[in-house]
Design a protein around this motif. Sequence first.
Motif, PDB file in Angstrom:
ATOM      1  N   LEU A 123      -2.604 -11.902 -22.215  1.00 54.44           N
ATOM      2  CA  LEU A 123      -1.831 -10.715 -21.855  1.00 54.44           C
ATOM      3  C   LEU A 123      -2.716  -9.599 -21.315  1.00 54.44           C
ATOM      4  O   LEU A 123      -2.244  -8.660 -20.710  1.00 54.44           O
ATOM      5  N   SER A 124      -4.008  -9.726 -21.569  1.00 50.94           N
ATOM      6  CA  SER A 124      -4.921  -8.692 -21.080  1.00 50.94           C
ATOM      7  C   SER A 124      -4.840  -8.586 -19.556  1.00 50.94           C
ATOM      8  O   SER A 124      -5.115  -7.554 -18.977  1.00 50.94           O
ATOM      9  N   ASN A 125      -4.424  -9.697 -18.948  1.00 50.32           N
ATOM     10  CA  ASN A 125      -4.336  -9.695 -17.495  1.00 50.32           C
ATOM     11  C   ASN A 125      -3.041  -9.012 -17.065  1.00 50.32           C
ATOM     12  O   ASN A 125      -1.992  -9.637 -16.987  1.00 50.32           O
ATOM     13  N   ASP A 126      -3.103  -7.724 -16.847  1.00 48.22           N
ATOM     14  CA  ASP A 126      -1.869  -7.029 -16.458  1.00 48.22           C
ATOM     15  C   ASP A 126      -1.940  -6.559 -15.005  1.00 48.22           C
ATOM     16  O   ASP A 126      -1.338  -5.571 -14.623  1.00 48.22           O
ATOM     17  N   ALA A 127      -2.726  -7.274 -14.207  1.00 48.80           N
ATOM     18  CA  ALA A 127      -2.764  -6.978 -12.770  1.00 48.80           C
ATOM     19  C   ALA A 127      -1.376  -7.223 -12.190  1.00 48.80           C
ATOM     20  O   ALA A 127      -0.615  -8.038 -12.711  1.00 48.80           O
ATOM     21  N   PRO A 128      -1.006  -6.495 -11.140  1.00 46.69           N
ATOM     22  CA  PRO A 128       0.341  -6.646 -10.576  1.00 46.69           C
ATOM     23  C   PRO A 128       0.564  -8.059 -10.024  1.00 46.69           C
ATOM     24  O   PRO A 128      -0.370  -8.706  -9.556  1.00 46.69           O
ATOM     25  N   VAL A 129       1.808  -8.510 -10.109  1.00 41.91           N
ATOM     26  CA  VAL A 129       2.173  -9.823  -9.570  1.00 41.91           C
ATOM     27  C   VAL A 129       2.342  -9.683  -8.060  1.00 41.91           C
ATOM     28  O   VAL A 129       3.116  -8.850  -7.588  1.00 41.91           O
ATOM     29  N   VAL A 130       1.586 -10.470  -7.277  1.00 47.44           N
ATOM     30  CA  VAL A 130       1.704 -10.350  -5.821  1.00 47.44           C
ATOM     31  C   VAL A 130       2.706 -11.335  -5.236  1.00 47.44           C
ATOM     32  O   VAL A 130       3.352 -11.069  -4.235  1.00 47.44           O
ATOM     33  N   LEU A 131       2.818 -12.480  -5.917  1.00 44.88           N
ATOM     34  CA  LEU A 131       3.754 -13.471  -5.393  1.00 44.88           C
ATOM     35  C   LEU A 131       4.418 -14.159  -6.572  1.00 44.88           C
ATOM     36  O   LEU A 131       3.742 -14.593  -7.504  1.00 44.88           O
ATOM     37  N   GLU A 132       5.724 -14.237  -6.511  1.00 45.23           N
ATOM     38  CA  GLU A 132       6.440 -14.839  -7.631  1.00 45.23           C
ATOM     39  C   GLU A 132       7.552 -15.733  -7.106  1.00 45.23           C
ATOM     40  O   GLU A 132       8.241 -15.398  -6.150  1.00 45.23           O
ATOM     41  N   MET A 133       7.663 -16.865  -7.786  1.00 49.46           N
ATOM     42  CA  MET A 133       8.714 -17.804  -7.421  1.00 49.46           C
ATOM     43  C   MET A 133       9.534 -17.971  -8.678  1.00 49.46           C
ATOM     44  O   MET A 133       8.991 -18.249  -9.747  1.00 49.46           O
ATOM     45  N   SER A 134      10.857 -17.668  -8.629  1.00 57.64           N
ATOM     46  CA  SER A 134      11.633 -17.809  -9.855  1.00 57.64           C
ATOM     47  C   SER A 134      12.792 -18.791  -9.695  1.00 57.64           C
ATOM     48  O   SER A 134      13.562 -18.687  -8.754  1.00 57.64           O
ATOM     49  N   HIS A 135      12.821 -19.693 -10.614  1.00 56.24           N
ATOM     50  CA  HIS A 135      13.916 -20.670 -10.747  1.00 56.24           C
ATOM     51  C   HIS A 135      14.195 -21.400  -9.436  1.00 56.24           C
ATOM     52  O   HIS A 135      15.341 -21.551  -9.031  1.00 56.24           O
ATOM     53  N   VAL A 136      13.133 -21.823  -8.779  1.00 54.84           N
ATOM     54  CA  VAL A 136      13.304 -22.501  -7.493  1.00 54.84           C
ATOM     55  C   VAL A 136      13.541 -23.989  -7.708  1.00 54.84           C
ATOM     56  O   VAL A 136      12.849 -24.637  -8.483  1.00 54.84           O
ATOM     57  N   SER A 137      14.564 -24.504  -7.017  1.00 51.91           N
ATOM     58  CA  SER A 137      14.808 -25.942  -6.999  1.00 51.91           C
ATOM     59  C   SER A 137      14.824 -26.411  -5.555  1.00 51.91           C
ATOM     60  O   SER A 137      15.183 -25.656  -4.657  1.00 51.91           O
ATOM     61  N   VAL A 170       6.815 -19.578 -10.902  1.00 55.57           N
ATOM     62  CA  VAL A 170       5.357 -19.413 -10.852  1.00 55.57           C
ATOM     63  C   VAL A 170       5.059 -17.953 -10.571  1.00 55.57           C
ATOM     64  O   VAL A 170       5.728 -17.320  -9.744  1.00 55.57           O
ATOM     65  N   LYS A 171       4.074 -17.426 -11.294  1.00 59.58           N
ATOM     66  CA  LYS A 171       3.661 -16.046 -11.050  1.00 59.58           C
ATOM     67  C   LYS A 171       2.215 -16.046 -10.596  1.00 59.58           C
ATOM     68  O   LYS A 171       1.377 -16.754 -11.153  1.00 59.58           O
ATOM     69  N   LEU A 172       1.913 -15.243  -9.587  1.00 56.25           N
ATOM     70  CA  LEU A 172       0.529 -15.135  -9.133  1.00 56.25           C
ATOM     71  C   LEU A 172       0.145 -13.667  -9.139  1.00 56.25           C
ATOM     72  O   LEU A 172       0.790 -12.842  -8.477  1.00 56.25           O
TER      73      LEU A 172
END
Lengths: 276, 366
Positions: free
Chosen positions: A10-24, A38-40
């Motif tokens: 959790l220490s890694n709180d850098a902003p999410v630049v690319l996120e894929m949610s519930h992709v099928s 997936v969160k990047l």
Amino acid sequence: MLHNTISPPLSNDAPVVLEMSHVSKSFGAVTALVDVSVKLRKGEVLALVGDNGAGKSTLIKVLSGYHKPDAGTITSKGRPVRFQSPRDARAEGIETVYQDLALIGDLSIYHNMFIGREYHKRVLGMRMLDNDRMRGMAEEYLSTLGINIPNVNSTVDRLSGGQRQCVAVARSIYSSPSVLILDEPLAALGVRESAHVLGLVQKLRREREVSIILIVHNYSQIFEVCDRINFLHSGEIVLDAATSDITEEELTRTVKSGLGRLLRPEERAVPMAATP
Amino acid sequence: MGIVSNIKNNPGRLMSGNGKRSVGFHTPTTPVEKILALLSRYREASILVVAILLVIYFQIGSDGQFLTSQFLSVVLRDTGRLGLIAIAEVMLMITGEIDLSVSSVFSFAPYAMVLMANSLGVPLVLAAIISLVMGVLVGVLNGVVTVRFRVPSLITTVGTLFLFQGLVVWINDSQPIVAPIQEPFNAFFGQNLFQPNDSLLSWHSVTAFTPFLWTLAAVVIIALVLNRTTFGLHTIATGSNIVGAREIGVRTDRIKIYNFMLAGGLAAFAGIINTVQFSSADPQAGSPFLTLQAIAAAVIGGTSLLGGSGTVVGALIGAFVVATLNNGLVMVGAQATVSDIYLGAAILGAMILNVQVNRLRARRRI
């Protein structure tokens, strides 16, 4: 769906630049991705592992705009995006080195470097390619990277596998992307060239805070450069762990077991030779 | 020489900037290697040699009758007609497609033009533009069926070949119609005003070559488009590696459709010039043979049937070779039918040479 997911630190709180949610995503009767998220984060190197046919390449092709997802959303820098083609993803700062490298064999190295974002000049009011400029820039850039390419005028089909891979990697990082996706970038490279590309990856993260998704089959390389690992099994993400929370041996056994989950402690005790 | 082909290997650049020999490239040394290197670098080179040899042969065989303005105007007229269609095929073949329907557009577009001019009183210039647009629309149809419905272009264009050939024959019961003459349109687009006692430096002398001059202009423009524009770059990319081109963001479907449109437009243009030249619109002006000869011209000119590379200058020289064979053999006293035998042999020979030179290039890395 099994829930053996280890949370990333959790220490890694850098902003999410690319996120894929519930992709099928399915191709006809074949299901390639099932409810994948997936969160990047910014400046993070994420390894994507899994067996052949687990859906790794489909996943990155959804992120790169090559495939359109059947369901789910993609968020880039906090905004929902809908890529119609890889052109849109590239405009968003997402560069991809595909497994097949996407190089055009009949075109010169410098045309390959700039295809899709060519430089132009006006000749009698017509928009013509500025070949001299692209040639010069490609020459300069490739030599800064220390990539050994004989001549930027030669066509790509005359290069060796390693040289091609270098050109593809160089092309993807040339435009200073915010996200870099590398699908087996080391496959055709020798030991020295692999080290060079891995060094490049680390340098990009350090100096430009580029976020990177990496598909690699050699797990020791993952532990060398990656911050986090996502394990894809039959189209599902079954493991999301920081590299600091898992050992190379555990990862190897997990993937090898074919169970699609992290092994329980008693299973881990079984010597590796016993697993088929 | 830069614009004539998309081959990027300039011999002067085989040395890298610091004077070191380039790694992995063999610099040709023996005369044989030098010739092979030249042939593989400039695909036009081999067909140019053939063209020059043919001209010499026919010039001697006809007692100096070949290189006269009268005879050349016939050869160059045929070269122009074939060349326009050949360069259209070159662009499509580079994308990995082919268009067999061009001959039907070649008949259909000028027929529509003359009908519009005769029965509706449309000025020829306007009628010509409308029929050019019709040719382009046939290209749209070919492109959309090929790209969206995924029918191979070989089949798509056989379909549209019959469709439009059938239409043009049906419209007016297969009757040729006399084309109206409206100057200066006719003089500009193919009517030959040259009389044997006119000066060679006169405007009338130029009109003897108008079809060829239009083709020459088209070749220069298309060569520039192919080698100096993004569209040309993406056309090569589409045919060379369609998956890779898509992955990198090239709109391959659009590129293909645009090239089909270009082919339709060029075929219509060739048909219009042909009709103006003979002052008659013949519904059977274009036979599939015309298309096949144009494809032959493109192939012996150095364009690959596999996509990814091609040269419009080579196609023009190829068209000249085909036209020279067709007319020259008759001139030296052979039966008209014999020329096809030579043409067939020339295509086979050129293809074998092409493939073998490429193989040698790959093996020796010339």
